[in-house]
Design an enzyme around this catalytic site. Structure first.
Site, PDB file in Angstrom:
ATOM      1  N   SER A  23       0.843  -1.196   0.000  1.00 24.75           N
ATOM      2  CA  SER A  23       0.000   0.000   0.000  1.00 24.75           C
ATOM      3  C   SER A  23       0.874   1.240   0.000  1.00 24.75           C
ATOM      4  CB  SER A  23      -0.914   0.015   1.225  1.00 24.75           C
ATOM      5  OG  SER A  23      -1.665   1.214   1.230  1.00 24.75           O
ATOM      6  N   LYS A  48      -4.048   2.780  -1.776  1.00 20.91           N
ATOM      7  CA  LYS A  48      -3.382   3.673  -0.826  1.00 20.91           C
ATOM      8  C   LYS A  48      -4.281   3.752   0.396  1.00 20.91           C
ATOM      9  CE  LYS A  48      -0.850   6.904   1.097  1.00 20.91           C
ATOM     10  NZ  LYS A  48       0.439   6.532   1.738  1.00 20.91           N
ATOM     11  N   SER A  49      -3.701   3.800   1.586  1.00 16.36           N
ATOM     12  CA  SER A  49      -4.525   3.897   2.790  1.00 16.36           C
ATOM     13  C   SER A  49      -5.363   5.172   2.724  1.00 16.36           C
ATOM     14  CB  SER A  49      -3.653   3.936   4.049  1.00 16.36           C
ATOM     15  OG  SER A  49      -2.985   2.708   4.217  1.00 16.36           O
ATOM     16  N   GLY A  75       3.204  11.091   4.721  1.00 13.34           N
ATOM     17  CA  GLY A  75       2.171  11.745   5.527  1.00 13.34           C
ATOM     18  C   GLY A  75       0.767  11.506   5.008  1.00 13.34           C
ATOM     19  N   CYS A 130       0.973   3.489  10.447  1.00 10.46           N
ATOM     20  CA  CYS A 130       1.612   4.574   9.700  1.00 10.46           C
ATOM     21  C   CYS A 130       2.578   5.343  10.595  1.00 10.46           C
ATOM     22  CB  CYS A 130       0.602   5.552   9.112  1.00 10.46           C
ATOM     23  SG  CYS A 130       1.484   6.825   8.185  1.00 10.46           S
ATOM     24  N   GLY A 250      11.188  -5.577   1.733  1.00  5.82           N
ATOM     25  CA  GLY A 250      12.512  -5.931   1.242  1.00  5.82           C
ATOM     26  C   GLY A 250      12.569  -6.857   0.052  1.00  5.82           C
TER      27      GLY A 250
HETATM   28  O1  ERO Z   1       3.639   8.375   4.984  1.00  6.27           O
HETATM   29  C1  ERO Z   1       2.815   7.576   4.534  1.00  6.27           C
HETATM   30  O2  ERO Z   1       1.848   7.917   3.823  1.00  6.27           O
HETATM   31  C2  ERO Z   1       3.033   6.175   4.912  1.00  6.27           C
HETATM   32  N1  ERO Z   1       4.273   5.657   4.723  1.00  6.27           N
HETATM   33  C3  ERO Z   1       4.600   4.388   5.134  1.00  6.27           C
HETATM   34  O3  ERO Z   1       5.735   3.944   4.986  1.00  6.27           O
HETATM   35  N2  ERO Z   1       3.648   3.625   5.687  1.00  6.27           N
HETATM   36  C4  ERO Z   1       2.375   4.082   5.893  1.00  6.27           C
HETATM   37  O4  ERO Z   1       1.574   3.322   6.433  1.00  6.27           O
HETATM   38  C5  ERO Z   1       2.058   5.413   5.489  1.00  6.27           C
HETATM   39  C6  ERO Z   1       0.730   5.976   5.688  1.00  6.27           C
HETATM   40  C7  ERO Z   1      -0.328   5.369   6.127  1.00  6.27           C
END
Ligand code: ERO
Length: 311
Positions: A23, A48-49, A75, A130, A250
């Protein structure tokens, strides 16, 4: 080379392959998500979350490529929950996983109520890890809060749900988190999110390489493979067999995929390497994994999944 069947199921979803995007990578827009679905050798797409509202995310630069991986502090830039719910509710050639990430606990509950009430019947993944929202800790490092949140969610939520976890580094933490997760009818865990709050410095400028959070950001890529493998293995040893595992972290080669599967992963997702190589990586990983399996005389993943040997 003999073709191997990499079909796999999770909850009600039938994935034509074990491979997903991590994601955040190649899944922000409809175009990117469609590209994942249409690419050779992918199982489907993870969005994407999504947060309740659209977000710009943190100031740039917020992603930096390192020699052995990446550091990011995006973010949570995203198009907002309605955009992703709309996407996953439509018919697609491959399954979708709707990733959601509330900025506070009440957001998570609200988002899951909305999914419960919607026409979407597929998989959802709650991101509890996150590392990059300024002032917000990674939820799943707080064991009591995670337990309370899951208890509330499963008092009303009946659709397929998994959680995205941060990496753990102490065996006691694997015991504690697995005990909590085993209380709930989770479809899966996705392990690991980026290794939170790393730091990198450019020695010419003597400056940090990303702007948000004074340069602190989540690490991904080759350097986190051993951490990812440990988390997949440790959780496979502790979780109910009904809870499947998406191994993330990885992966850049078929050998890396093979190791995730030996540790017990049911599916494998790719972040940093997908960003650098594009969706063609899934054909390469499939070919490399197939070659390794052929050399060893394996005809199915079930021949070796979770069977890493101790001394
Ligand atoms: O900063 C982000 O959008 C982000 N970066 C990550 O490595 N993992 C996340 O879970 C995430 C935002 C939810």
């Amino acid at each position: 080379m003999m073709a191997i069947d990499f079909k796999t199921t999770m909850a009600n979803a039938e994935f034509p392959s074990i491979f997903l995007n991590a994601s955040g990578v190649n899944c922000m827009t409809v175009t990117e998500m469609d590209e994942m679905i249409n690419a050779a050798c992918t199982g489907g797409v993870v969005t994407k979350s999504a947060t309740p509202q659209q977000r710009e995310g943190n100031p740039q630069p917020r992603y930096y490529q390192l020699e052995h991986g990446s550091i990011n502090s995006m973010g949570l830039p995203n198009e907002g929950f309605p955009y992703y719910l709309d996407y996953v509710t439509k018919e697609h050639a491959k399954p979708t996983i709707l990733s959601v990430a509330g900025l506070k606990m009440s957001d998570n509950i609200e988002l899951l109520h909305k999914i419960q009430a919607s026409d979407y019947t597929g998989l959802t993944e709650l991101n509890l890890s996150c590392p990059n929202v300024i002032g917000k800790p990674q939820v799943a490092y707080d064991f009591e809060e995670t337990d309370a949140l899951l208890a509330e969610i499963f008092s009303f939520y009946t659709k397929p749900l998994g959680v995205k976890l941060p990496p753990y580094f102490d065996l006691v933490h694997f015991d504690q988190m697995a005990t909590i997760l085993n209380k709930y009818p989770l479809t899966h865990i996705n392990t690991v999110n980026s290794v939170g709050n790393g730091l990198w410095i450019d020695i010419d400028t003597e400056k940090v390489v990303i702007k948000p959070k004074q340069g602190f950001g989540g690490l991904g890529g080759t350097m986190i493979l051993p951490t990812a493998l440990a988390n997949v293995r440790a959780f496979r040893q502790r979780l109910n067999p009904s809870i499947k595992i998406i191994g993330t972290g990885g992966v850049t080669s078929g050998a890396d995929v093979f190791m995730h599967l030996l540790c017990g992963a049911d599916m494998v997702s790719v972040g940093t390497a997908l960003l650098h190589e594009g969706v063609g990586i899934f054909q390469r990983l499939t070919d490399e994994l197939t070659t390794i399996m052929a050399e060893k005389g394996y005809t199915s993943i079930e021949d070796f999944r979770g069977k890493v040997q101790d001394f």
